[in-house]
Design an enzyme around this catalytic site. Structure first.
Site, short mmCIF file in Angstrom:
data_model
loop_
_atom_site.label_atom_id
_atom_site.label_comp_id
_atom_site.label_asym_id
_atom_site.label_seq_id
_atom_site.Cartn_x
_atom_site.Cartn_y
_atom_site.Cartn_z
CB THR A 39 -14.00 2.43 5.39
OG1 THR A 39 -13.35 3.26 6.36
CG2 THR A 39 -14.51 1.17 6.06
CB THR A 61 -9.65 1.99 6.43
OG1 THR A 61 -10.51 0.87 6.23
CG2 THR A 61 -9.61 2.84 5.18
CG ASN A 62 -8.29 5.44 9.64
OD1 ASN A 62 -9.00 5.30 8.65
ND2 ASN A 62 -8.76 5.83 10.81
CB SER A 117 -10.65 19.44 -41.37
OG SER A 117 -11.89 20.02 -41.70
#
Length: 437
Positions: free
Chosen positions: A93, A133-134, A310
C-alpha cells in the site's frame, strides 16, 4: 532517520503525508522500493488515466495532466521522490500511495503551469480511481518481471552462443574426464563446453516460456478480485491501454480473485531462476577447478587475469568472475527461499508479504541479468585452453584402460593396473601385449 532516506533541501518534495508515515514506520534503512516496480506502477496509473480520458471521467483536462505526469516520471525524472522502503507492511500500500501522491502533485503542478489556476488533483479520488493496491501492485510486479525476464532470456541466449563457440573451437582438445573429482575416461574440452551450452539453453527456454504465466493480470479486480468500486467499462478498457503502454500481451485474469490471493506464479518464476543459478554455479565451479594452479592445480584452462588476487602474495590472480557468479547464485537461492515462505503465508483474499516477494524476485532477476552478461564477456569469451596440460594429464592417467575391458574384462584390466600402478605407460604396454597374445 538515515540521510539516504532524506530528500535534499534543494529538491522539491512531491510525496505527501502517507509516504511520510511510511518513511517513519518502515525506517529499516535497507533499500527503497525497486525502481522497476515503481515505473511499472506508474504505467498502471497512466493506463488508468488514459482510460478515464476516453471515458470522459472527471473534470476535463485532469487525466491528461495525470498522463503527462506519468510520462515525465517514466522519462527518468523525479526518481528521488520514491522513498518508501522495499520491505513494508500493508501488502504494498505504501509503494502505491507514494506513486499516487507524487503523480497527483506533479499533475497538479502541470495543471497550474498550463492552466494558470490552482486545482487539487487527489492521489486517491483521481490517480487511484477504480483501483486498489491489491490489483495495482501485483499487476505492476508482473510487468516489471516480464521486462527483466526478457532481458535475462536474451542474456542467456548470448551466453549459450558463447559456450557453443567454445564447443566448436575446442572439439579437438582431448582431456581427462572426471567423475567425483577422480580420473574417469577421455573426453574433449569441446564436449564439456557443449554440455554447459545445453544446460543454459534449457534455462533460456524455460525463462522465455514462463512469461506466458505472468501475462494474466488482476487489474480491475480492486481489493479482493470481485471488482468492487471499478466501473465495468473501465475494467475492459484499462487492460487494452496497459497493453499498448507496455508492449506486452497482457490479459485480464479469468478469475481475478485467484491472482489477488495466490502468488504461486512468482514461486514458479523464482524456481526457474534458481535452476539457472544452479547451472551457473556448477559451470563456475568447474571453471575454477580447471583453472586452478597455475603450477599446483589442474591448469587445463586459463581465465583472463583481471586483477591482483592477494595483498600479500605477489603474482597471485584469482578466478574472480566465477567467484562473483557463484555468490550471485547463492543470493538467488536465498531469495527463492524467501519468496517461497512469503507466498505460503497469504491468508484468505490477500498476501500481506507481497513486498518481500517483489523485492526478492526483482533483485534475483537483475542480479542474474548482470551476472550472465559479465560471466559471458569477462570469463567465457576470454578464457584460453592449455592444450599441452590437457594432453599431459590425460597421458598420465589410466583413462585409456576402460576401453580394454570389452576384450579382457573388468577384473583382468584391474589386475594389470594394480600390477603396474604408478606407470600408465607400462599399463598400456601390458594391456596391448595381453590382447595380442
Amino acid at each position: 532517520m538515515d540521510d539516504a532516506y532524506q530528500i535534499s533541501p534543494q529538491k522539491e518534495v512531491l510525496y505527501g503525508e502517507e509516504s511520510r508515515k511510511a518513511l517513519a514506520n518502515f525506517a529499516l534503512n535497507y533499500k527503497e522500493t525497486n525502481l522497476k516496480l515503481i515505473y511499472a506502477i506508474v504505467k498502471v496509473k497512466k493506463a488508468a488515466a488514459k482510460t478515464y480520458v476516453k471515458l470522459g471521467t472527471g473534470k476535463a483536462g485532469v487525466y491528461e495532466s495525470v498522463v503527462r505526469a506519468c510520462d515525465r516520471i517514466l522519462a527518468g525524472e523525479y526518481k528521488e521522490q520514491f522513498v518508501v522502503d522495499a520491505l513494508q507492511g500493508g501488502a504494498g500500500t505504501s509503494a502505491n500511495m507514494n506513486v499516487n501522491e507524487v503523480v497527483a502533485a506533479l499533475a497538479g503542478k502541470i495543471w497550474r503551469e498550463e492552466k494558470k489556476e490552482e486545482l487539487l488533483i487527489h492521489p486517491l479520488d483521481d490517480v487511484n480511481r477504480g483501483q486498489s493496491t491489491n490489483d495495482v501492485y501485483p499487476t505492476a510486479l508482473r510487468i516489471a518481471s516480464i521486462e527483466l525476464l526478457r532481458e535475462l532470456s536474451d542474456g542467456c541466449a548470448k551466453l549459450q552462443q558463447a559456450l557453443q563457440l567454445k564447443e566448436r573451437e575446442y572439439e579437438g582438445i582431448k582431456k581427462l574426464g572426471r567423475t567425483e573429482l577422480m580420473d574417469a575416461i577421455p573426453v574433449t574440452l569441446g564436449e564439456e563446453f557443449g554440455a554447459y551450452a545445453q544446460a543454459v539453453a534449457r534455462d533460456r527456454w524455460r525463462l522465455y516460456k514462463v512469461e506466458e504465466r505472468l501475462r494474466q493480470v488482476n487489474l480491475g479486480g480492486t481489493a479482493v478480485g470481485n471488482s468492487s468500486n471499478a466501473d465495468r467499462k473501465y475494467r475492459f478498457m484499462v487492460i487494452e491501454e496497459l497493453r499498448e503502454i507496455t508492449g506486452m500481451g497482457l490479459a485480464a485474469a479469468e478469475y481475478p480473485m485467484d491472482i489477488t490471493q495466490n502468488n504461486d506464479v512468482f514461486v514458479e518464476v523464482s524456481g526457474l531462476l534458481k535452476a539457472l543459478a544452479v547451472n551457473l554455479m556448477k559451470i563456475s565451479g568447474d571453471l575454477r577447478l580447471m583453472n586452478s594452479g597455475p603450477h599446483g592445480g589442474i591448469g587445463e584452462i586459463h581465465l583472463k587475469p583481471l586483477q591482483a588476487g592477494s595483498t600479500i602474495m605477489p603474482g597471485k590472480v584469482n578466478p574472480v568472475i566465477p567467484e562473483m557468479v557463484t555468490q550471485v547464485a547463492m543470493k538467488v537461492m536465498a531469495n527463492d527461499y524467501a519468496i517461497t515462505m512469503a507466498a505460503s503465508r497469504g491468508e484468505f483474499e490477500l498476501n500481506a508479504f507481497l513486498p518481500l516477494i517483489a523485492d526478492s524476485l526483482l533483485e534475483s532477476l537483475m542480479l542474474l541479468e548482470r551476472a550472465v552478461e559479465l560471466f559471458r564477456s569477462k570469463c567465457i569469451e576470454q578464457l584460453e585452453p592449455d592444450r599441452e596440460r590437457c594432453e599431459a594429464l590425460l597421458e598420465g592417467s589410466y583413462a585409456f584402460a576402460t576401453s580394454y575391458t570389452r576384450v579382457l574384462g573388468y577384473d583382468r584390466v584391474s589386475e594389470i593396473i594394480e600390477q603396474y600402478k604408478g606407470n600408465p605407460g607400462a599399463v598400456k604396454k601390458a594391456l596391448e601385449e595381453e590382447i595380442n597374445s
